[in-house]
Design an enzyme around this catalytic site. Structure first.
Site, mmCIF file in Angstrom:
data_model
loop_
_atom_site.group_PDB
_atom_site.id
_atom_site.type_symbol
_atom_site.label_atom_id
_atom_site.label_comp_id
_atom_site.label_asym_id
_atom_site.label_seq_id
_atom_site.Cartn_x
_atom_site.Cartn_y
_atom_site.Cartn_z
ATOM 1 C CB CYS A 133 -0.930 -0.005 1.217
ATOM 2 S SG CYS A 133 -2.088 -1.371 1.196
HETATM 3 N N1 LIG Z 1 -2.761 -6.222 1.761
HETATM 4 C C1 LIG Z 1 -3.247 -5.187 2.390
HETATM 5 O O1 LIG Z 1 -2.912 -4.939 3.530
HETATM 6 C C2 LIG Z 1 -4.244 -4.246 1.726
HETATM 7 C C3 LIG Z 1 -4.928 -3.341 2.533
HETATM 8 C C4 LIG Z 1 -5.868 -2.499 1.959
HETATM 9 C C5 LIG Z 1 -6.079 -2.545 0.574
HETATM 10 N N2 LIG Z 1 -5.378 -3.430 -0.194
HETATM 11 C C6 LIG Z 1 -5.668 -3.441 -1.631
HETATM 12 O O2 LIG Z 1 -6.511 -4.561 -1.911
HETATM 13 C C7 LIG Z 1 -6.198 -5.101 -3.198
HETATM 14 C C8 LIG Z 1 -5.838 -6.572 -3.072
HETATM 15 O O3 LIG Z 1 -4.649 -6.676 -2.284
HETATM 16 P P1 LIG Z 1 -4.193 -8.036 -1.604
HETATM 17 O O4 LIG Z 1 -3.095 -7.660 -0.675
HETATM 18 O O5 LIG Z 1 -5.366 -8.785 -1.080
HETATM 19 O O6 LIG Z 1 -3.581 -8.807 -2.883
HETATM 20 P P2 LIG Z 1 -3.126 -10.364 -2.931
HETATM 21 O O7 LIG Z 1 -2.061 -10.391 -3.968
HETATM 22 O O8 LIG Z 1 -2.855 -10.855 -1.555
HETATM 23 O O9 LIG Z 1 -4.416 -11.099 -3.464
HETATM 24 C C9 LIG Z 1 -4.953 -10.900 -4.718
HETATM 25 C C10 LIG Z 1 -5.521 -12.220 -5.221
HETATM 26 O O10 LIG Z 1 -6.191 -11.947 -6.455
HETATM 27 C C11 LIG Z 1 -5.992 -13.046 -7.313
HETATM 28 N N3 LIG Z 1 -6.292 -12.584 -8.670
HETATM 29 C C12 LIG Z 1 -5.612 -11.724 -9.442
HETATM 30 N N4 LIG Z 1 -6.263 -11.514 -10.596
HETATM 31 C C13 LIG Z 1 -7.370 -12.264 -10.564
HETATM 32 C C14 LIG Z 1 -8.443 -12.469 -11.464
HETATM 33 N N5 LIG Z 1 -8.501 -11.823 -12.641
HETATM 34 N N6 LIG Z 1 -9.425 -13.315 -11.108
HETATM 35 C C15 LIG Z 1 -9.377 -13.958 -9.919
HETATM 36 N N7 LIG Z 1 -8.382 -13.803 -9.020
HETATM 37 C C16 LIG Z 1 -7.398 -12.958 -9.336
HETATM 38 C C17 LIG Z 1 -4.556 -13.442 -7.063
HETATM 39 O O11 LIG Z 1 -4.289 -14.768 -7.467
HETATM 40 C C18 LIG Z 1 -4.466 -13.264 -5.535
HETATM 41 O O12 LIG Z 1 -4.783 -14.457 -4.837
HETATM 42 C C19 LIG Z 1 -5.091 -4.224 -3.764
HETATM 43 O O13 LIG Z 1 -5.672 -3.188 -4.513
HETATM 44 C C20 LIG Z 1 -4.459 -3.630 -2.526
HETATM 45 O O14 LIG Z 1 -3.819 -2.400 -2.781
HETATM 46 C C21 LIG Z 1 -4.485 -4.306 0.358
#
Ligand SMILES: NC(=O)c1ccc[n+]([C@@H]2O[C@H](COP(=O)([O-])OP(=O)(O)OC[C@H]3O[C@@H](n4cnc5c(N)ncnc54)[C@H](O)[C@@H]3O)[C@@H](O)[C@H]2O)c1
Length: 442
Positions: free
Chosen positions: A279
């Site tokens: 982030c």
């Molecule tokens: N990790 C955090 O602490 C956090 C906090 C707030 C917001 N976010 C935001 O949330 C979003 C997700 O982050 P995250 O950390 O959960 O990511 P992550 O990489 O942990 O998880 C994303 C998942 O999406 C899957 N994926 C990707 N493309 C796909 C598709 N087309 N169809 C189905 N599955 C698909 C991936 O295989 C993965 O398992 C991002 O925008 C991030 O900036 C993350």
């Protein structure tokens, strides 16, 4: 075309209220999986979608790969039939609500990479049915929901706010935070039409204690990127103070501790070897990029990025200075790094500043080993290292112990007792009693 219910909003609201609505979650990562569990706990049936087949298998076996989600809790919900995972996007047709939690990284030129959001939206659009609610949770610049997603979703003839509903509700999960979880963290919801806003607010209210409504998807998108920019800027401010204190021969931690005793008008932020995670280093650049469309230069973002990105080099330089004071050069020196996760008590190494520090030290000839109780193998940025056991011998063998992440389960009194010298970039040794002449703070 599918038949539109006579009142799609009333129909969806009724299903949300009695929790018979089926919830689809696209992307079962750090954000998607905890949310799936929270929804399952409130009695909704959840169908999770992920293109990572291993994750799909693990969820269906009731095995969690996210530290904040206990396997016991996930397993129980899977056994009750409340959570299921699939890679088959055709099953999007089974759900009433789709929550998108896919990655929003930057490309190599620090520009937003919305390819995951776009491909998920196209997949949803192909199966869109009247009465569905689509909510984007991925962090992104203002305009993504309205300008990118809405035209894709409406291309088949259904209209947002009339036939289906479209909202943005940014995720705020703070991995490792025991006090604030998905359930008790206020949730911002924005949509550009009243029906979508009502549907999304009702949906989140079923699961999350307090929902904050804003009048557009863009306002919700900007809220999230502003929050992360606020952190990036304030961390940069204390990092800059650290650089100044180093020159002045003052201890920045002493100054900050004193400053934070003021009961109003200030809030704690701490310095470190740089910023990491999915982030803080990334999201402000989404806003910076979008601002350019308005001929606007977000100067705080640029400056904060510059200062925070300079911290690994500062840590490398300080390491060299400490070794030099002891008559040693960096080349051939044994450095034991403690902590490679991007912050305390989590198992996430993504964008960790430790990767850059390790790289800078290794390219100058240091012999690097690391210990991290949460990260058994570290493969960021071309490294391939395995965590060493934190034995007395390992500590004594090091010419310098470098604390980059202050995991609480590390035995710091023992580290301080055994180490020749410690560079502590997190003040993790704060509570070790005694004079600690061998500990140098950032
Ligand atoms: N990790 C955090 O602490 C956090 C906090 C707030 C917001 N976010 C935001 O949330 C979003 C997700 O982050 P995250 O950390 O959960 O990511 P992550 O990489 O942990 O998880 C994303 C998942 O999406 C899957 N994926 C990707 N493309 C796909 C598709 N087309 N169809 C189905 N599955 C698909 C991936 O295989 C993965 O398992 C991002 O925008 C991030 O900036 C993350």
């Amino acid at each position: 075309m599918l038949e539109t219910p006579s009142n799609p909003l009333a129909d969806l609201m009724a299903r949300i209220q009695d929790r018979s609505a089926v919830v689809g979650i696209v992307g079962l990562g750090y954000v998607g999986l905890p949310f799936a569990v929270e929804k399952g706990r409130t009695g909704f049936r959840v169908l999770g979608f992920d293109r990572n087949a291993t994750r799909v298998e693990q969820v269906n076996a009731g095995v969690s790969y996210i530290k904040d989600v206990p396997t016991g809790t996930l397993g129980e919900l899977v056994r009750q039939g409340l959570i299921e995972a699939t890679g088959d996007l055709d099953r999007l047709a089974e759900v009433d609500v789709v929550v998108i939690c896919v990655p929003t990284p930057l490309n190599r030129n620090l520009m937003p990479d919305l390819s995951f959001v776009e491909s998920s939206t196209r997949a949803i659009a192909r199966r869109l049915k009247p009465g569905q609610l689509i909510s984007l949770e991925s962090t992104t610049y203002p305009g993504t929901t309205d300008e990118l997603m809405q035209p894709i979703l409406e291309a088949g003839g259904l209209r947002a706010g009339v036939d289906f509903f479209l909202a943005h509700s940014p995720e705020r999960v703070d991995p490792g935070n025991q006090r604030y979880t998905t359930k008790n963290t206020n949730k911002v919801v924005g949509a550009s039409d009243p029906a979508s806003l009502a549907a999304a607010a009702a949906f989140y209210r079923q699961t999350i204690q307090h929902v904050v409504q804003v009048g557009s998807a863009r306002a919700a998108e900007l809220t999230k990127v502003f929050e992360n920019t606020f952190r990036a800027v304030n961390i940069a401010l204390v990092n800059e103070l650290t650089l100044l204190c180093d020159r002045m021969g003052l201890c920045v931690w002493e100054v900050l501790d004193a400053a934070f005793t003021k009961p109003f008008g200030i809030m704690p932020f701490y310095p470190g070897p740089g910023v990491g995670g999915h982030c803080i280093p990334l999201d402000p650049h989404y806003l910076e990029w979008k601002a350019r469309e308005y001929n606007f230069n977000t100067r705080f973002i640029a400056l904060a990025g510059e200062i925070n990105r300079s911290m690994p080099e500062f840590v490398a330089q300080k390491t060299m200075r400490i070794l030099s004071d002891r008559g040693l050069g960096l080349r051939g020196a044994r450095i034991l790094v403690l902590g490679v996760a991007y912050k305390n008590d989590i198992d996430d190494p993504r964008e960790s500043p430790s990767a850059e520090v390790l790289h800078l030290l290794a390219e100058r000839g240091a012999d690097i080993a690391y210990h991290d109780p949460h990260i058994p193998r570290f493969t960021e940025h071309g490294h391939d290292l395995r965590s060493r056991d934190l034995t007395a011998e390992e500590i004594r063998k090091a010419d310098l112990v470098l604390i980059l992440t202050g995991h609480t389960q590390v035995d710091y009194p023992r580290v301080v007792a055994e180490a020749k010298v410690v560079l502590d970039t997190r003040n993790a040794t704060r509570n070790v009693p005694g004079g600690k002449p061998n500990v140098i703070l950032l």
